[in-house]
Design a protein around this motif. Structure first.
Motif, mmCIF file in Angstrom:
data_model
loop_
_atom_site.group_PDB
_atom_site.id
_atom_site.type_symbol
_atom_site.label_atom_id
_atom_site.label_comp_id
_atom_site.label_asym_id
_atom_site.label_seq_id
_atom_site.Cartn_x
_atom_site.Cartn_y
_atom_site.Cartn_z
ATOM 1 N N PHE A 196 40.222 -131.238 -7.688
ATOM 2 C CA PHE A 196 38.831 -131.072 -7.268
ATOM 3 C C PHE A 196 37.972 -130.538 -8.409
ATOM 4 N N ASP A 197 38.516 -129.603 -9.183
ATOM 5 C CA ASP A 197 37.793 -129.075 -10.338
ATOM 6 C C ASP A 197 37.588 -130.159 -11.389
ATOM 7 N N ALA A 198 38.617 -130.974 -11.616
ATOM 8 C CA ALA A 198 38.488 -132.068 -12.580
ATOM 9 C C ALA A 198 37.422 -133.054 -12.126
ATOM 10 N N HIS A 199 37.389 -133.337 -10.830
ATOM 11 C CA HIS A 199 36.371 -134.228 -10.272
ATOM 12 C C HIS A 199 34.972 -133.652 -10.527
ATOM 13 N N MET B 181 41.802 -139.874 -10.877
ATOM 14 C CA MET B 181 42.953 -138.982 -10.974
ATOM 15 C C MET B 181 43.888 -139.264 -9.815
ATOM 16 N N TRP B 182 45.153 -139.523 -10.163
ATOM 17 C CA TRP B 182 46.184 -139.739 -9.157
ATOM 18 C C TRP B 182 47.076 -138.514 -9.154
ATOM 19 N N SER B 183 47.367 -138.008 -7.978
ATOM 20 C CA SER B 183 48.207 -136.827 -7.839
ATOM 21 C C SER B 183 49.363 -137.150 -6.906
ATOM 22 N N VAL B 184 50.582 -136.749 -7.317
ATOM 23 C CA VAL B 184 51.762 -137.008 -6.491
ATOM 24 C C VAL B 184 52.514 -135.714 -6.232
ATOM 25 N N ASP B 185 53.074 -135.617 -5.030
ATOM 26 C CA ASP B 185 53.873 -134.471 -4.625
ATOM 27 C C ASP B 185 54.891 -134.969 -3.605
ATOM 28 N N ARG B 186 56.066 -134.344 -3.544
ATOM 29 C CA ARG B 186 57.088 -134.776 -2.588
ATOM 30 C C ARG B 186 56.759 -134.394 -1.154
ATOM 31 N N VAL C 212 50.376 -133.460 0.856
ATOM 32 C CA VAL C 212 49.571 -134.661 0.613
ATOM 33 C C VAL C 212 48.529 -134.832 1.720
ATOM 34 N N SER C 213 48.923 -134.679 2.963
ATOM 35 C CA SER C 213 47.985 -134.807 4.084
ATOM 36 C C SER C 213 46.877 -133.771 3.987
ATOM 37 N N HIS C 214 47.255 -132.543 3.667
ATOM 38 C CA HIS C 214 46.263 -131.467 3.534
ATOM 39 C C HIS C 214 45.259 -131.781 2.420
ATOM 40 N N MET C 215 45.755 -132.221 1.273
ATOM 41 C CA MET C 215 44.866 -132.493 0.136
ATOM 42 C C MET C 215 43.985 -133.712 0.389
ATOM 43 N N ARG C 216 44.504 -134.704 1.078
ATOM 44 C CA ARG C 216 43.664 -135.857 1.443
ATOM 45 C C ARG C 216 42.528 -135.403 2.355
ATOM 46 N N LEU D 294 39.578 -139.373 -5.383
ATOM 47 C CA LEU D 294 40.860 -138.771 -5.728
ATOM 48 C C LEU D 294 41.968 -139.390 -4.878
ATOM 49 N N THR D 295 43.122 -139.609 -5.500
ATOM 50 C CA THR D 295 44.252 -140.217 -4.821
ATOM 51 C C THR D 295 45.404 -139.217 -4.744
#
Length: 115
Positions: free
Chosen positions: A12-15, A22-27, A32-36, A47-48
Protein backbone atom coordinates in the motif's frame (compact mmCIF):
# COMPACT_ATOMS: atom_id res chain seq x y z
CA UNK A 1 7.26 -9.44 -6.76
CA UNK A 2 6.92 -9.37 -2.99
CA UNK A 3 7.42 -12.77 -1.34
CA UNK A 4 5.79 -13.63 1.98
CA UNK A 5 4.11 -10.28 2.52
CA UNK A 6 2.07 -11.21 5.61
CA UNK A 7 0.10 -8.19 6.79
CA UNK A 8 2.76 -5.69 5.71
CA UNK A 9 1.66 -2.23 4.62
CA UNK A 10 4.51 -2.11 2.10
CA UNK A 11 2.35 -2.83 -0.98
CA UNK A 12 0.00 0.00 0.00
CA UNK A 13 2.87 2.37 0.78
CA UNK A 14 4.54 1.52 -2.54
CA UNK A 15 1.24 2.21 -4.31
CA UNK A 16 1.08 5.61 -2.59
CA UNK A 17 4.57 6.28 -3.96
CA UNK A 18 3.55 5.41 -7.54
CA UNK A 19 4.34 1.69 -7.75
CA UNK A 20 1.13 0.28 -9.20
CA UNK A 21 2.35 -2.96 -10.77
CA UNK A 22 3.15 -4.97 -7.66
CA UNK A 23 2.43 -8.66 -7.20
CA UNK A 24 2.53 -10.07 -3.69
CA UNK A 25 2.48 -13.76 -2.76
CA UNK A 26 2.02 -15.50 0.57
CA UNK A 27 1.20 -19.11 1.51
CA UNK A 28 -1.64 -18.08 3.83
CA UNK A 29 -5.07 -17.91 2.16
CA UNK A 30 -6.33 -15.96 5.20
CA UNK A 31 -3.64 -13.30 4.79
CA UNK A 32 -4.29 -13.07 1.05
CA UNK A 33 -8.04 -12.63 1.61
CA UNK A 34 -7.43 -9.95 4.23
CA UNK A 35 -5.01 -8.01 2.01
CA UNK A 36 -7.32 -8.22 -1.00
CA UNK A 37 -10.12 -6.79 1.15
CA UNK A 38 -7.81 -4.02 2.39
CA UNK A 39 -6.82 -3.18 -1.19
CA UNK A 40 -10.51 -2.83 -2.09
CA UNK A 41 -11.27 -0.65 0.93
CA UNK A 42 -8.25 1.54 0.21
CA UNK A 43 -9.05 1.83 -3.50
CA UNK A 44 -5.80 0.16 -4.54
CA UNK A 45 -7.29 -2.48 -6.78
CA UNK A 46 -4.23 -2.57 -9.07
CA UNK A 47 -2.33 -4.46 -6.36
CA UNK A 48 -2.30 -8.23 -6.78
CA UNK A 49 -2.30 -10.63 -3.82
CA UNK A 50 -2.03 -14.37 -4.47
CA UNK A 51 -1.76 -17.47 -2.33
CA UNK A 52 1.41 -19.19 -3.45
CA UNK A 53 4.45 -20.96 -2.06
CA UNK A 54 7.64 -18.97 -2.71
CA UNK A 55 9.40 -22.27 -3.45
CA UNK A 56 6.88 -23.10 -6.21
CA UNK A 57 6.10 -19.87 -8.06
CA UNK A 58 3.71 -20.18 -10.99
CA UNK A 59 5.19 -17.26 -12.91
CA UNK A 60 7.13 -17.70 -16.13
CA UNK A 61 10.89 -17.38 -16.34
CA UNK A 62 12.24 -13.85 -16.45
CA UNK A 63 8.98 -12.16 -15.44
CA UNK A 64 10.10 -9.65 -12.81
CA UNK A 65 12.60 -6.81 -12.60
CA UNK A 66 12.62 -6.89 -8.80
CA UNK A 67 11.90 -9.57 -6.20
CA UNK A 68 11.61 -8.50 -2.56
CA UNK A 69 11.60 -10.58 0.57
CA UNK A 70 11.26 -8.71 3.85
CA UNK A 71 12.20 -11.20 6.59
CA UNK A 72 10.82 -14.22 4.69
CA UNK A 73 14.17 -15.98 4.82
CA UNK A 74 14.35 -15.21 8.56
CA UNK A 75 11.06 -17.02 9.06
CA UNK A 76 11.99 -19.91 6.79
CA UNK A 77 15.29 -20.45 8.60
CA UNK A 78 13.41 -21.43 11.75
CA UNK A 79 11.63 -24.38 10.14
CA UNK A 80 12.47 -27.99 9.45
CA UNK A 81 14.77 -28.62 6.49
CA UNK A 82 15.39 -24.86 6.39
CA UNK A 83 18.48 -24.73 4.19
CA UNK A 84 16.95 -26.96 1.54
CA UNK A 85 13.72 -24.95 1.49
CA UNK A 86 15.50 -21.57 1.33
CA UNK A 87 17.63 -22.92 -1.53
CA UNK A 88 14.42 -23.81 -3.40
CA UNK A 89 13.05 -20.29 -2.81
CA UNK A 90 16.29 -18.76 -4.08
CA UNK A 91 16.21 -20.98 -7.17
CA UNK A 92 12.68 -19.74 -7.90
CA UNK A 93 13.75 -16.12 -7.38
CA UNK A 94 16.58 -16.62 -9.87
CA UNK A 95 14.19 -18.26 -12.33
CA UNK A 96 11.59 -15.46 -12.31
CA UNK A 97 14.04 -12.55 -12.33
CA UNK A 98 14.83 -10.91 -15.65
CA UNK A 99 18.51 -10.60 -16.59
CA UNK A 100 19.94 -7.73 -14.58
CA UNK A 101 17.03 -7.95 -12.13
CA UNK A 102 17.38 -7.25 -8.44
CA UNK A 103 16.68 -9.58 -5.53
CA UNK A 104 16.39 -7.61 -2.31
CA UNK A 105 16.30 -9.77 0.81
CA UNK A 106 15.90 -7.78 4.02
CA UNK A 107 16.92 -9.74 7.10
CA UNK A 108 16.57 -8.69 10.71
CA UNK A 109 17.18 -12.14 12.14
CA UNK A 110 19.83 -13.01 14.68
CA UNK A 111 22.29 -15.49 13.14
CA UNK A 112 22.66 -17.32 16.44
CA UNK A 113 18.94 -18.20 16.51
CA UNK A 114 18.74 -19.66 13.00
CA UNK A 115 18.68 -23.35 12.16
Amino acid sequence: LYLGFGNSALPFDAHDDGVYAMWSVDRSEAVVSHMRAQAGVRGKTELTFKAMDAAELVYRRRTFDVVLDKALVDVLMTGDNALHYVARVHAEVHRVLRPGGIYLSVSVGDRARRA
